[in-house]
Design a protein around this motif. Structure first.
Motif, PDB file in Angstrom:
ATOM      1  N   GLU A 127      -2.956 -15.732  15.632  1.00 12.68           N
ATOM      2  CA  GLU A 127      -2.370 -16.988  15.395  1.00 12.68           C
ATOM      3  C   GLU A 127      -2.127 -17.286  13.991  1.00 12.68           C
ATOM      4  OE1 GLU A 127      -1.077 -19.045  17.716  1.00 12.68           O
ATOM      5  OE2 GLU A 127      -1.462 -17.435  19.099  1.00 12.68           O
ATOM      6  N   CYS A 128      -2.168 -16.182  13.025  1.00 10.72           N
ATOM      7  CA  CYS A 128      -1.637 -16.370  11.718  1.00 10.72           C
ATOM      8  C   CYS A 128      -0.176 -15.940  11.639  1.00 10.72           C
ATOM      9  CB  CYS A 128      -2.496 -15.705  10.800  1.00 10.72           C
ATOM     10  SG  CYS A 128      -4.071 -16.474  10.472  1.00 10.72           S
ATOM     11  N   GLU A 129       0.721 -16.545  10.737  1.00 14.28           N
ATOM     12  CA  GLU A 129       1.975 -16.425  10.658  1.00 14.28           C
ATOM     13  C   GLU A 129       2.280 -15.588   9.346  1.00 14.28           C
ATOM     14  OE1 GLU A 129       4.632 -19.433  11.387  1.00 14.28           O
ATOM     15  OE2 GLU A 129       4.632 -19.068  13.207  1.00 14.28           O
ATOM     16  N   GLY A 130       3.099 -14.555   9.205  1.00 13.18           N
ATOM     17  CA  GLY A 130       3.589 -14.034   7.970  1.00 13.18           C
ATOM     18  C   GLY A 130       5.030 -13.636   8.067  1.00 13.18           C
ATOM     19  N   VAL A 131       5.393 -13.628   6.918  1.00 19.30           N
ATOM     20  CA  VAL A 131       6.912 -13.013   6.655  1.00 19.30           C
ATOM     21  C   VAL A 131       7.051 -11.837   5.732  1.00 19.30           C
ATOM     22  CG1 VAL A 131       7.790 -15.558   6.637  1.00 19.30           C
ATOM     23  CG2 VAL A 131       7.137 -14.595   4.440  1.00 19.30           C
ATOM     24  N   GLU A 132       8.233 -11.074   6.100  1.00 15.39           N
ATOM     25  CA  GLU A 132       8.514 -10.127   5.296  1.00 15.39           C
ATOM     26  C   GLU A 132       9.939 -10.547   4.561  1.00 15.39           C
ATOM     27  OE1 GLU A 132      10.543  -5.850   5.399  1.00 15.39           O
ATOM     28  OE2 GLU A 132       9.799  -6.566   7.050  1.00 15.39           O
ATOM     29  N   LEU A 133       9.646 -10.672   3.194  1.00 18.65           N
ATOM     30  CA  LEU A 133      10.832 -11.226   2.315  1.00 18.65           C
ATOM     31  C   LEU A 133      11.763 -10.245   1.837  1.00 18.65           C
ATOM     32  CD1 LEU A 133      12.055 -13.815   0.685  1.00 18.65           C
ATOM     33  CD2 LEU A 133      10.344 -12.932  -1.178  1.00 18.65           C
ATOM     34  N   LEU A 134      12.979 -10.531   2.063  1.00 17.85           N
ATOM     35  CA  LEU A 134      14.203  -9.596   1.674  1.00 17.85           C
ATOM     36  C   LEU A 134      14.256 -10.206   0.267  1.00 17.85           C
ATOM     37  CD1 LEU A 134      15.783  -9.021   5.015  1.00 17.85           C
ATOM     38  CD2 LEU A 134      14.205  -7.549   3.803  1.00 17.85           C
ATOM     39  N   PRO A 135      14.216  -9.864  -0.929  1.00 12.43           N
ATOM     40  CA  PRO A 135      14.340 -10.815  -1.912  1.00 12.43           C
ATOM     41  C   PRO A 135      15.883 -10.331  -2.667  1.00 12.43           C
ATOM     42  CG  PRO A 135      13.089  -8.702  -2.747  1.00 12.43           C
ATOM     43  CD  PRO A 135      13.488  -8.774  -1.047  1.00 12.43           C
ATOM     44  N   ALA A 136      16.200 -11.471  -3.508  1.00 12.88           N
ATOM     45  CA  ALA A 136      17.193 -10.973  -4.338  1.00 12.88           C
ATOM     46  C   ALA A 136      17.009  -9.644  -5.152  1.00 12.88           C
ATOM     47  CB  ALA A 136      17.425 -12.233  -5.457  1.00 12.88           C
TER      48      ALA A 136
ATOM     49  N   THR B  37       9.483   1.051  -4.994  1.00 17.16           N
ATOM     50  CA  THR B  37       9.095   2.213  -5.495  1.00 17.16           C
ATOM     51  C   THR B  37       8.692   3.511  -4.867  1.00 17.16           C
ATOM     52  OG1 THR B  37       6.764   1.450  -5.875  1.00 17.16           O
ATOM     53  CG2 THR B  37       8.076   1.050  -7.563  1.00 17.16           C
ATOM     54  N   SER B  38       8.597   3.200  -3.346  1.00 17.49           N
ATOM     55  CA  SER B  38       8.260   4.064  -2.447  1.00 17.49           C
ATOM     56  C   SER B  38       8.739   3.651  -0.981  1.00 17.49           C
ATOM     57  CB  SER B  38       6.804   4.636  -2.490  1.00 17.49           C
ATOM     58  OG  SER B  38       6.141   3.417  -2.164  1.00 17.49           O
ATOM     59  N   ASN B  39       9.888   3.208  -0.751  1.00 18.84           N
ATOM     60  CA  ASN B  39      10.367   2.743   0.706  1.00 18.84           C
ATOM     61  C   ASN B  39       9.136   1.749   0.893  1.00 18.84           C
ATOM     62  OD1 ASN B  39      12.769   4.411   0.532  1.00 18.84           O
ATOM     63  ND2 ASN B  39      11.587   6.228   1.115  1.00 18.84           N
ATOM     64  N   GLN B  40       9.006   0.935   0.423  1.00 14.35           N
ATOM     65  CA  GLN B  40       7.805  -0.078   0.802  1.00 14.35           C
ATOM     66  C   GLN B  40       8.209  -1.270   1.618  1.00 14.35           C
ATOM     67  OE1 GLN B  40       6.642  -1.130  -3.192  1.00 14.35           O
ATOM     68  NE2 GLN B  40       5.032   0.584  -3.169  1.00 14.35           N
ATOM     69  N   PHE B  41       7.514  -1.991   2.558  1.00 12.70           N
ATOM     70  CA  PHE B  41       7.625  -3.094   2.822  1.00 12.70           C
ATOM     71  C   PHE B  41       6.738  -4.126   2.373  1.00 12.70           C
ATOM     72  CE2 PHE B  41       9.576   0.037   5.802  1.00 12.70           C
ATOM     73  CZ  PHE B  41      10.595  -0.815   6.021  1.00 12.70           C
ATOM     74  N   HIS B  42       7.146  -5.370   2.174  1.00 14.78           N
ATOM     75  CA  HIS B  42       6.109  -6.470   1.690  1.00 14.78           C
ATOM     76  C   HIS B  42       5.887  -7.424   2.466  1.00 14.78           C
ATOM     77  CE1 HIS B  42       6.163  -4.234  -2.254  1.00 14.78           C
ATOM     78  NE2 HIS B  42       7.378  -4.081  -2.080  1.00 14.78           N
ATOM     79  N   THR B  43       4.816  -7.861   2.985  1.00 13.46           N
ATOM     80  CA  THR B  43       4.483  -8.781   3.838  1.00 13.46           C
ATOM     81  C   THR B  43       3.431  -9.903   3.615  1.00 13.46           C
ATOM     82  OG1 THR B  43       5.126  -7.418   5.616  1.00 13.46           O
ATOM     83  CG2 THR B  43       3.896  -9.428   6.409  1.00 13.46           C
ATOM     84  N   TRP B  44       4.059 -11.429   3.483  1.00 13.08           N
ATOM     85  CA  TRP B  44       2.967 -12.160   2.942  1.00 13.08           C
ATOM     86  C   TRP B  44       2.583 -13.073   4.254  1.00 13.08           C
ATOM     87  CZ3 TRP B  44       6.917 -10.338   0.312  1.00 13.08           C
ATOM     88  CH2 TRP B  44       6.835 -10.021  -1.044  1.00 13.08           C
ATOM     89  N   ILE B  45       1.382 -12.932   4.416  1.00 16.24           N
ATOM     90  CA  ILE B  45       0.493 -13.524   5.437  1.00 16.24           C
ATOM     91  C   ILE B  45      -0.308 -14.760   5.141  1.00 16.24           C
ATOM     92  CG2 ILE B  45      -0.972 -13.501   7.534  1.00 16.24           C
ATOM     93  CD1 ILE B  45      -0.243 -10.417   7.334  1.00 16.24           C
ATOM     94  N   ILE B  46      -0.071 -16.139   5.629  1.00 15.00           N
ATOM     95  CA  ILE B  46      -0.780 -17.163   5.741  1.00 15.00           C
ATOM     96  C   ILE B  46      -2.047 -17.249   6.224  1.00 15.00           C
ATOM     97  CG2 ILE B  46      -1.056 -19.543   5.452  1.00 15.00           C
ATOM     98  CD1 ILE B  46       1.279 -18.304   3.621  1.00 15.00           C
ATOM     99  N   ASP B  47      -3.128 -17.163   5.533  1.00 14.56           N
ATOM    100  CA  ASP B  47      -4.606 -17.020   6.299  1.00 14.56           C
ATOM    101  C   ASP B  47      -4.917 -18.564   6.939  1.00 14.56           C
ATOM    102  OD1 ASP B  47      -6.966 -16.024   7.334  1.00 14.56           O
ATOM    103  OD2 ASP B  47      -7.722 -15.593   5.387  1.00 14.56           O
ATOM    104  N   SER B  48      -4.140 -18.841   7.793  1.00 19.45           N
ATOM    105  CA  SER B  48      -4.399 -20.134   8.538  1.00 19.45           C
ATOM    106  C   SER B  48      -4.054 -20.003  10.015  1.00 19.45           C
ATOM    107  CB  SER B  48      -4.014 -21.250   7.796  1.00 19.45           C
ATOM    108  OG  SER B  48      -4.058 -22.544   8.736  1.00 19.45           O
ATOM    109  N   SER B  49      -4.817 -20.320  10.882  1.00 20.58           N
ATOM    110  CA  SER B  49      -4.148 -20.217  12.339  1.00 20.58           C
ATOM    111  C   SER B  49      -3.476 -21.547  12.719  1.00 20.58           C
ATOM    112  CB  SER B  49      -5.408 -20.185  13.180  1.00 20.58           C
ATOM    113  OG  SER B  49      -6.276 -21.181  13.272  1.00 20.58           O
TER     114      SER B  49
END
Length: 92
Positions: A11-20, A27-39
């Protein structure tokens, strides 16, 4: 989704940001996801209802769920077609 569920909970939500481009880090075909630790936290954008299916409709492709992971609320083809006929889904 599975990794997010295992790390912080289903029940926690996260996003993958496609930045400016000026903030890009790749640096190595990475994906970055930010997850909020709150249900209880919800982002003020995105879908508001759950819809899961394993049927392919009108050119959409979906892999079937493994038997051990198939959600109880997985919609059948008939249920998906009925849902898509509703006015609120016509501009989806």
């Amino acid at each position: 989704m599975r990794i997010k569920d295992e790390l912080v909970g289903p029940e926690c939500e996260g996003v993958e940001l496609l930045p400016a481009r000026s903030r890009e880090v790749d640096t190595s075909n990475q994906f970055h996801t930010w997850i909020i630790d709150s249900s209880t936290f919800r982002f003020p954008f995105g879908f508001t209802k759950r819809v899961v299916t394993e049927v392919a409709l009108d050119g959409a492709r979906q892999e079937p769920w493994p038997d051990s992971e198939r959600p109880a609320d997985c919609l059948s083809e008939e249920e998906m077609r009925a849902l898509l006929q509703q006015e609120k889904w016509k501009h989806f």
